[in-house]
Write a protein that holds these residues in place. Structure first.
Motif, short mmCIF file in Angstrom:
data_model
loop_
_atom_site.label_atom_id
_atom_site.label_comp_id
_atom_site.label_asym_id
_atom_site.label_seq_id
_atom_site.Cartn_x
_atom_site.Cartn_y
_atom_site.Cartn_z
N TRP B 53 -5.93 8.32 -20.40
CA TRP B 53 -6.76 7.37 -19.64
C TRP B 53 -7.27 6.25 -20.54
O TRP B 53 -7.34 5.09 -20.14
CB TRP B 53 -7.95 8.08 -18.98
N ARG B 55 -5.81 5.05 -23.18
CA ARG B 55 -4.72 4.10 -23.46
C ARG B 55 -4.51 3.15 -22.30
O ARG B 55 -4.34 1.94 -22.47
CB ARG B 55 -3.42 4.87 -23.75
N LEU B 56 -4.57 3.70 -21.11
CA LEU B 56 -4.38 2.86 -19.93
C LEU B 56 -5.53 1.85 -19.81
O LEU B 56 -5.32 0.66 -19.51
CB LEU B 56 -4.31 3.74 -18.67
N ALA B 57 -6.74 2.34 -20.07
CA ALA B 57 -7.91 1.45 -19.98
C ALA B 57 -7.83 0.34 -21.03
O ALA B 57 -8.17 -0.82 -20.76
CB ALA B 57 -9.19 2.26 -20.15
N ALA B 58 -7.35 0.70 -22.24
CA ALA B 58 -7.23 -0.31 -23.29
C ALA B 58 -6.20 -1.36 -22.91
O ALA B 58 -6.41 -2.57 -23.13
CB ALA B 58 -6.85 0.37 -24.61
N LEU B 59 -5.12 -0.91 -22.32
CA LEU B 59 -4.09 -1.85 -21.88
C LEU B 59 -4.63 -2.76 -20.78
O LEU B 59 -4.41 -3.98 -20.78
CB LEU B 59 -2.88 -1.07 -21.36
N GLU B 60 -5.37 -2.15 -19.89
CA GLU B 60 -5.94 -2.93 -18.78
C GLU B 60 -6.89 -4.00 -19.30
O GLU B 60 -6.96 -5.11 -18.76
CB GLU B 60 -6.63 -1.98 -17.81
N ARG B 61 -7.61 -3.68 -20.36
CA ARG B 61 -8.54 -4.66 -20.96
C ARG B 61 -7.78 -5.89 -21.48
O ARG B 61 -8.30 -6.99 -21.51
CB ARG B 61 -9.27 -4.02 -22.14
N GLU B 62 -6.57 -5.64 -21.91
CA GLU B 62 -5.78 -6.73 -22.48
C GLU B 62 -5.28 -7.70 -21.44
O GLU B 62 -4.89 -8.82 -21.75
CB GLU B 62 -4.55 -6.17 -23.21
#
Lengths: 193, 488
Positions: B53, B55-62
């Protein structure tokens, strides 16, 4: 103690016109992000942000700091989105020549790529676009909760106040939104690095 | 159990990872957080879930979040302040001037009052001079009755004739519409009287000759005065209220699209010139000029400055020459001509000469291209020639005049094509409407009115609530909507 945006808005409400520009400078990018993530293209997001700020300024004399200014702002923004776009069924994802204004280099709007990229060619940009598509595919109710939480960094309590729903509902919609996003990415064979 | 109306089936599904997501968002209280972290530490599977989760959240932040340019925020804030200030001023004025009047009574009073003052001022201005032409006499008569007024507004040339020999400087007349709307006819007449007495016959005017200013006055009054615009649109069968609202929204949308350097975005350099010129024409169509003092005048001012700087350069001696091959010089010519015509009364002699020189240069290029271009580009080249002729800057050759007339005849034969796209229909409306209004083919006017009725609603519907054309080409659609009161 009030946050900076709330302080600026209180000054605007008190008649300090000079406080309006820094307030716009502070909240405009967030408003644009909000409308973009709800599905508007850049041109429509700009127009929506402009209308919301116009409404805020028109109603400045009646502003009281009952909650953070952000809560007040996004309550108006969300209602604007419903009034203008959702209820009138205007397609927010229209791409037109007018959208050339979105990018400073004037190259025009980006066209959406294929939903499933060729295997083994997924770069960072493609990954981000896939994620944007996944967010865009959320239903309206889930998407607005997700955007308010993730893009605007609002607390569940504030989101509940803006949307007029219980905190528990905010929470469950947020969880559902994440699961749908992940499911959509997995369906495209994508796993975050 | 009854589900709440605002919940979804999936929202109520078992949520094993719900605490992880709440942890991710910082929404757990201290006790719950400590408890969960202990569980995660003891359960590698749970820890792996949390990592996934994260990793997904970090990607979403980008993911891209657009940010406004600093200049945009400043410009937007200024625009909002000025818009609201104007609204608040207008509201104060209405409240003060029209207390407790019923709506219908106020409308009737305004209508009667306006007719009276219009006729009064016209009678005052016409008093003492002798009709010199039959056309002039008929134009005067035309202004006195409702049916004839229709003819007068459809043919601006006739209306202009009514003013031609009255020896009125256009600067004064340019204010007539606004002043009448404010109920200032009497004071206006008093102010005009000394000027009327002092103006000499055939007083030279810049660039255009004696006949030009009166035509400009008519155009300026009609473009800037809501009453006159509504009247004319009503007569043409447009939904006047809807049309004017749509144009206003469209202008607001376009105004916000202007770049800090004054240009409007295009796909490339050439397209940016075209888009800037087209957009300026839409603003000019509502009477905004580079010499005005309002917010929308400033848009024109910036745009005109950019266009002139982009297309024309001057050497150390001040001699102008075209900077490039200027393939889009035609549209730019029309825009610069209109701004010149509408604002030259405000220009100094030197500035007017400079602008006339620039327009002449551009016009030469447009004329040179006339033989080689076809389609919409030919239309713009012809309009450019006509605009330069009307501005008095360039005399059109007989051959070019014939080309223009041939085009007018062809444009008048256009028929509605519902299968065409928005751009094609807007261009067709613009072409036919302008052609018929510019021509002296009175028999074609009813056809234009039918055409207008067919297309006005469609054109309005092409704009979304923010004033942006759903299929693009906002400026072109506004130009088509303005055909009814653009006048030349």
């Amino acid at each position: 103690m009030a946050d900076r945006d709330t302080e600026l808005m209180l000054r605007v409400a008190a008649g300090d016109e000079a406080a309006f520009e820094p307030l716009v400078r502070s909240v405009l990018p967030r408003l644009l992000g909000f409308f973009r993530r709800l599905g508007a293209d850049a041109a429509i997001a700009e127009d929506c942000a402009q209308e919301v700020l116009l409404k805020v300024y028109r109603a400045r004399a009646g502003y009281t700091a009952r909650a953070r200014f952000t809560t007040y702002l996004f309550h108006i923004a969300r209602n604007h989105w419903i009034d203008v776009y959702r209820h009138r069924k205007v397609g927010p994802r229209t791409v037109s020549a007018d959208a050339f204004g979105d990018d400073e280099d004037g190259r025009g709007p980006e066209l959406e790529g294929p939903s499933v990229p060729p295997e083994g060619t997924m770069g960072r940009d493609e990954l981000l676009r896939a994620l944007e598509r996944a967010v865009a595919s959320l239903g309206e109710e889930h998407r607005e909760v997700f955007v308010l939480a993730r893009v605007e960094n609002l607390r569940y309590q504030e989101i509940g106040e803006i949307l007029g729903i219980p905190v528990g509902t905010v929470k469950s919609r947020m969880h559902a939104a994440w699961r749908q996003i992940r499911a959509r990415l997995e369906a495209e064979g994508i796993e975050p690095p | 159990m009854t589900r709440r109306p605002d919940s979804h089936p999936q929202d109520d599904a078992p949520q094993e990872d719900a605490p992880l997501l709440d942890l991710l968002h910082g929404e757990l209280d201290a006790d719950a957080r400590r408890s969960l972290e202990e569980r995660i530490a003891a359960d590698p599977a749970l820890a792996a879930q949390l990592d996934a989760w994260k990793r997904l959240a970090a990607l979403e932040r980008e993911a891209h979040v657009p940010e406004a340019a600093e200049a945009d925020a400043g410009r937007l804030a200024a625009w909002i302040r000025s818009t609201v200030a104007a609204e608040e001023t207008a509201r104060t004025r209405v409240t003060f001037e029209a207390p407790r009047q019923r709506g219908w009574a106020r409308i009737l009073a305004w209508s009667v009052g306006l007719h009276v003052v219009v006729l009064g001022v016209l009678a005052f201005m016409m008093g003492g001079s002798e009709p010199t032409r039959e056309g002039e006499r008929s134009a005067r008569v035309a202004l006195e009755g409702e049916r004839e007024w229709e003819e007068a507004v459809v043919d601006p040339a006739d209306t202009a004739l009514a003013f031609r020999y009255e020896r009125i400087r256009w600067q004064e007349l340019g204010e007539v519409g606004d002043r009448l709307a404010l109920g200032e006819a009497e004071s206006l007449a008093e102010e005009l009287r000394p000027d009327l007495d002092s103006i000499e016959d055939d007083q030279p005017t810049l660039g255009a000759g004696l006949s030009h200013p009166v035509g400009v006055v008519v155009a300026m009054s009609r473009r800037t005065n809501d009453y006159l615009k509504r009247r004319r649109l009503d007569l043409l069968g447009f939904n006047a209220g809807g049309t004017l609202r749509a144009v206003d929204r469209g202008l607001r949308y376009l105004g916000h699209k202007q770049r800090p350097d004054g240009s409007f975005p295009g796909t490339d350099e050439r397209d940016a010139v075209e888009q800037t010129a087209l957009t300026l024409l839409a603003f000019l169509g509502d009477g905004h000029t580079s010499r005005g003092r309002k917010e929308r005048d400033a848009v024109v001012q910036r745009g005109v400055a950019w266009l002139r700087g982009r297309l024309i350069e001057r050497d150390a001696g001040g001699t102008a020459r075209l900077r490039s091959d200027a393939v889009t010089s035609s549209i730019a010519t029309v825009a610069l001509c209109e701004d010149y015509m509408l604002s030259f009364g405000e220009l100094s002699t030197k500035a007017a000469q400079r602008r006339a020189e620039e327009i002449a240069l551009l016009s030469e290029r447009a004329s040179a291209r006339l033989a080689t271009v076809q389609g919409d580009r030919r239309t713009w080249a012809l309009w450019a020639l006509d605009a330069t002729a009307r501005s008095g800057v360039v005399t059109v050759s007989p051959a070019d005049r014939r080309s223009f007339e041939t085009w007018v005849a062809g444009a008048a034969e256009l028929e509605a094509d519902t299968e065409s796209g928005a751009t094609a229909n807007a261009m067709a409306t613009l072409s036919q409407g302008t052609a018929l209004l510019l021509s002296e083919r009175g028999a074609d006017k009813p056809r234009f009115m039918r055409w207008s009725r067919t297309h006005a609603e469609q054109l309005v519907a092409l704009l979304d609530p923010t004033g942006r054309a759903r299929e693009g080409d906002t400026a072109l659609i506004l130009l088509a909507l303005q055909v009814g009161y653009r006048t030349y």
